[in-house]
Design an enzyme around this catalytic site. Structure first.
Site, short mmCIF file in Angstrom:
data_model
loop_
_atom_site.label_atom_id
_atom_site.label_comp_id
_atom_site.label_asym_id
_atom_site.label_seq_id
_atom_site.Cartn_x
_atom_site.Cartn_y
_atom_site.Cartn_z
N ASP A 1 58.80 24.85 41.54
CA ASP A 1 60.10 24.71 42.18
C ASP A 1 60.41 25.88 43.11
O ASP A 1 61.42 25.89 43.81
CB ASP A 1 61.21 24.50 41.16
CG ASP A 1 61.33 25.63 40.15
OD1 ASP A 1 60.57 26.61 40.24
OD2 ASP A 1 62.22 25.54 39.27
N SER A 2 59.49 26.84 43.16
CA SER A 2 59.55 27.90 44.18
C SER A 2 59.49 27.31 45.58
O SER A 2 59.81 28.00 46.56
CB SER A 2 58.41 28.90 43.98
OG SER A 2 57.17 28.23 43.83
N GLU B 1 60.89 25.70 31.90
CA GLU B 1 61.23 27.07 31.53
C GLU B 1 62.01 27.09 30.22
O GLU B 1 62.73 26.15 29.90
CB GLU B 1 62.03 27.74 32.64
CG GLU B 1 61.28 27.87 33.94
CD GLU B 1 62.11 28.56 35.02
OE1 GLU B 1 63.22 29.06 34.71
OE2 GLU B 1 61.66 28.60 36.17
N GLU C 1 55.87 35.36 32.87
CA GLU C 1 56.26 35.90 34.17
C GLU C 1 57.11 37.15 34.03
O GLU C 1 58.08 37.19 33.26
CB GLU C 1 57.04 34.87 34.99
CG GLU C 1 57.49 35.43 36.34
CD GLU C 1 58.07 34.41 37.29
OE1 GLU C 1 58.45 34.79 38.41
OE2 GLU C 1 58.14 33.22 36.91
N ASP D 1 56.65 21.39 38.27
CA ASP D 1 57.85 21.95 37.65
C ASP D 1 58.94 20.90 37.51
O ASP D 1 59.20 20.11 38.43
CB ASP D 1 58.41 23.08 38.51
CG ASP D 1 57.86 24.44 38.12
OD1 ASP D 1 57.25 24.56 37.04
OD2 ASP D 1 58.06 25.40 38.89
N LYS E 1 55.85 21.37 33.87
CA LYS E 1 56.16 22.72 33.39
C LYS E 1 57.67 22.84 33.29
O LYS E 1 58.39 22.37 34.17
CB LYS E 1 55.61 23.80 34.33
CG LYS E 1 55.91 25.23 33.83
CD LYS E 1 55.23 26.29 34.67
CE LYS E 1 55.96 26.55 35.97
NZ LYS E 1 57.32 27.14 35.75
#
Length: 291
Positions: free
Chosen positions: A62-63, A133, A200, A101, A131
């Site tokens: 999602d970056s 978080e 991270e 993501d 993925k």
């Protein structure tokens, strides 16, 4: 096997993909303690083609909100954006496992919502995993997804989607309480069934301890070379941005190369040196149009 066929006679998609079996979640899991896992982000078909021969895992992060769309953070990224880019990356790759993501707001509410949105992403894109978080708070959701056939990559430490709660992007684990929380989060998501875990922006000793503590491979980004693998944002490591995080090593200077190429093109256009005869179409002398 990759089943998507590109018509190379009409497409810029080169080189032609070589049929081979993609890496799977169990294959990545089996790399724990073995050959380091090479991972990079990819958001487009062409970048996926270029990276795929060298990577074990391509993450459609999602970056892309910041890298592709110029957004201030990953928070505004939508499911539709992730789906479109992940489908392009799957089309451009044939070896690496592609993970995508889950964007902010698409999984936190409940395991059921997470399943619906994760299933949608895998159906629409052909990606092999999602993925998400979060640590202990997301363990139940991860277990719910895994039990229903959706491979999950975990992500603890500095979690960009929680930037508003964290108060910024600083490295995590500087005090004992935060270090203990990161380790507890790592254990929780690994026990919930993640086949890989991104660490991270954490202090190196925490990354090393977490790598020893969990049964799945850890993939570091701003963590430690002693993780089971590494990932970076491709545009950062290729030198497309002037400002990058401290943990990024620039392996190229594409910004300068692109700028130089654009400058040369502009100069030739302005003095009418481009296009030349080699880049223009002309009728044959013996044709009616050529008389």
């Amino acid at each position: 096997m990759s089943t998507y066929t590109i018509d190379t006679a009409t497409s810029r998609a080169t080189p032609t993909p070589a049929p081979m079996k993609r890496l799977t979640a169990p294959a990545i899991l089996a790399r724990k303690g073995g050959e380091p896992i090479v991972a990079l982000t990819a958001y487009t078909m062409r970048m996926a083609q270029l990276l795929d021969p060298h990577c074990d895992l391509l993450l459609v992060g999602d970056s892309l909100g910041q890298v592709i769309y110029g957004l201030p953070s990953t928070i505004p990224v939508s499911l539709e954006m992730m789906s479109a880019h992940a489908a392009a990356v799957v089309r451009g790759s044939w070896h690496a496992l592609v993970a995508v993501d889950m964007p902010f707001g698409s999984y936190e509410e409940s395991p059921m919502l997470a399943f619906r949105n994760a299933a949608r992403l895998l159906k629409e894109t052909g990606a092999a995993a999602v993925k998400l978080e979060g640590g202990e708070a997301m363990a139940e959701t991860i277990a719910f997804l895994v039990a229903r056939g959706i491979p999950v990559v975990g992500h603890v430490g500095l979690t960009p989607q929680a930037v508003n709660a964290l108060g910024g992007y600083r490295a995590r684990g500087r005090d004992d309480a935060e270090a203990d929380k990161i380790l507890a989060d790592a254990r929780a998501v690994a026990e919930a069934g993640c086949f890989a875990l991104v660490l991270e922006g954490v202090m190196e000793e925490i990354a090393v301890e977490a790598t020893r503590a969990v049964p799945c491979p850890t993939i570091g980004i701003g963590a430690s070379a002693r993780c089971d693998g590494q990932i970076l944002v491709t545009e950062d490591m290729m030198g497309l941005f002037e400002r990058t995080p401290r943990f990024v090593k620039k392996y190229g200077d594409l910004a300068s190369e692109i700028g130089a190429a654009a400058s040369a093109y502009a100069e030739e256009v302005r003095r009418r040196a481009f296009p030349t005869e080699d880049q223009t179409y002309r009728a044959r002398p013996d044709s009616p149009a050529g008389t």
